[in-house]
Enzyme design. Structure first.
Site, PDB file in Angstrom:
ATOM      1  N   ASP A 101       0.819  -1.094   0.007  1.00 10.29           N
ATOM      2  CA  ASP A 101      -0.068  -0.085  -0.145  1.00 10.29           C
ATOM      3  C   ASP A 101       0.852   1.127   0.067  1.00 10.29           C
ATOM      4  O   ASP A 101       2.055   1.201   0.287  1.00 10.29           O
ATOM      5  CB  ASP A 101      -0.897  -0.060   1.319  1.00 10.29           C
ATOM      6  CG  ASP A 101      -2.311  -0.606   0.970  1.00 10.29           C
ATOM      7  OD1 ASP A 101      -2.591  -1.258  -0.118  1.00 10.29           O
ATOM      8  OD2 ASP A 101      -2.832  -1.085   1.984  1.00 10.29           O
TER       9      ASP A 101
ATOM     10  N   LYS B 232      -3.469   3.077  -3.379  1.00 13.95           N
ATOM     11  CA  LYS B 232      -4.389   4.173  -3.802  1.00 13.95           C
ATOM     12  C   LYS B 232      -4.253   5.576  -3.289  1.00 13.95           C
ATOM     13  O   LYS B 232      -3.849   5.695  -2.021  1.00 13.95           O
ATOM     14  CB  LYS B 232      -5.831   3.683  -3.577  1.00 13.95           C
ATOM     15  CG  LYS B 232      -6.285   1.946  -3.789  1.00 13.95           C
ATOM     16  CD  LYS B 232      -7.549   1.811  -3.495  1.00 13.95           C
ATOM     17  CE  LYS B 232      -7.894   0.493  -3.710  1.00 13.95           C
ATOM     18  NZ  LYS B 232      -7.196  -0.491  -2.516  1.00 13.95           N
TER      19      LYS B 232
ATOM     20  N   MET C 187      -9.920   8.319   8.437  1.00 14.80           N
ATOM     21  CA  MET C 187     -10.177   8.981   6.961  1.00 14.80           C
ATOM     22  C   MET C 187     -11.064  10.060   6.904  1.00 14.80           C
ATOM     23  O   MET C 187     -11.969  10.117   5.824  1.00 14.80           O
ATOM     24  CB  MET C 187     -10.485   7.711   5.992  1.00 14.80           C
ATOM     25  CG  MET C 187      -9.550   6.680   5.793  1.00 14.80           C
ATOM     26  SD  MET C 187      -9.939   5.380   4.748  1.00 14.80           S
ATOM     27  CE  MET C 187     -11.287   4.525   5.656  1.00 14.80           C
TER      28      MET C 187
END
Length: 260
Positions: free
Chosen positions: A37, A59, A174
């Site tokens: 990641d 991502k 997040m």
């Protein structure tokens, strides 16, 4: 006929490379293919064997010019492809694979393809970032309940903010880019504007920064401080423990780094 390989979904932890588990590090050092990641520490990537195929599948909300983001479908396809070729594939994921890490989707893909898959839990930033900042998510006589929610849903906001607002401690992952909206939701649900709240940016890393305030003041404070993701938001009376411990430590001449 090729033998089917296997997959290990390994939690890399919250940021500090030393917070990976012993089991996770052991499997990482055996990887033949490594899919990692964006937020995984470079030191951990270097723990994989030199001959291992290393694939960055991170991502990013703001992909670099010329770089196309890797979709979850592409990631699962890579896992299956390399495992079916007989390789031992390590999928190194930030935090814990099953805490907003889409690990379940990768397990399903392996199961459907008949590929053995091991899941190695990781230290989640939901617990580690507050702890690193001196904030316990539960504390006797203060907080007997805690919920971890996402501030970013792929299919729109599905968090029950009414229910979340009633819990002693709320940890939001997040959620930095939507902090103002989230605070508005909690206030509309009846949470006291004076409830202590904090944002921990880049928790457990040397660059960690912490902003402490109240629900009413936090969005403006964070905007002024210019905090960056990844960031963890904590709402609840437990946030006061940081200041209380700092005051006690300063009196004893043993002020901790997190309380500075």
């Amino acid at each position: 006929m090729n033998c089917v390989g296997s997959v290990a979904l390994v939690g890399a932890g919250p940021g500090d490379p030393e917070l990976i588990t012993v089991r996770g590090l052991s499997l990482l050092r055996r990887a033949e293919v490594l899919l990692f990641d964006r937020l995984v520490a470079r030191e951990l990537i270097e723990e994989a064997p030199a001959h291992a195929l290393k694939i960055d599948v991170g991502k990013s909300p703001n992909p670099a010019k010329g770089r196309r983001p890797v979709s979850q479908e592409q990631i699962t396809a890579l896992l299956v492809e390399h495992a079916l070729r007989g390789s031992f594939v390590v999928r190194l994921k930030g935090g814990d694979p099953f805490v907003f890490g889409r690990g379940g989707e990768e397990v399903f893909a392996c199961a459907e393809a008949g590929i053995p898959c091991e899941v190695v839990p990781g230290v989640s930033s939901a617990l580690a970032a507050p702890a690193s900042a001196g904030i316990p998510v539960t504390h006797r006589n203060v907080a007997a309940s805690v919920a971890v929610v996402t501030g970013h849903c792929a299919l729109g906001d599905r968090v029950d903010w009414q229910a979340a607002s009633r819990l002693d401690t709320l940890v939001i992952l997040m959620g930095l880019s939507r902090l103002g909206e989230i605070v508005a939701e909690l206030l509309a649900a009846g949470r006291d504007p004076q409830t202590p709240a904090a944002v921990i940016s880049e928790g457990t890393l040397p660059t960690e920064r912490v902003v402490v305030g109240t629900l009413a003041t936090l969005p403006a404070q964070v905007a002024q401080a210019g905090l960056v993701a990844p960031a963890t938001v904590v709402v609840g009376e437990v946030v006061r423990v940081r200041e209380q411990a700092a005051a006690l430590a300063s009196r004893g001449g043993a002020l901790g780094g997190w309380a500075a």
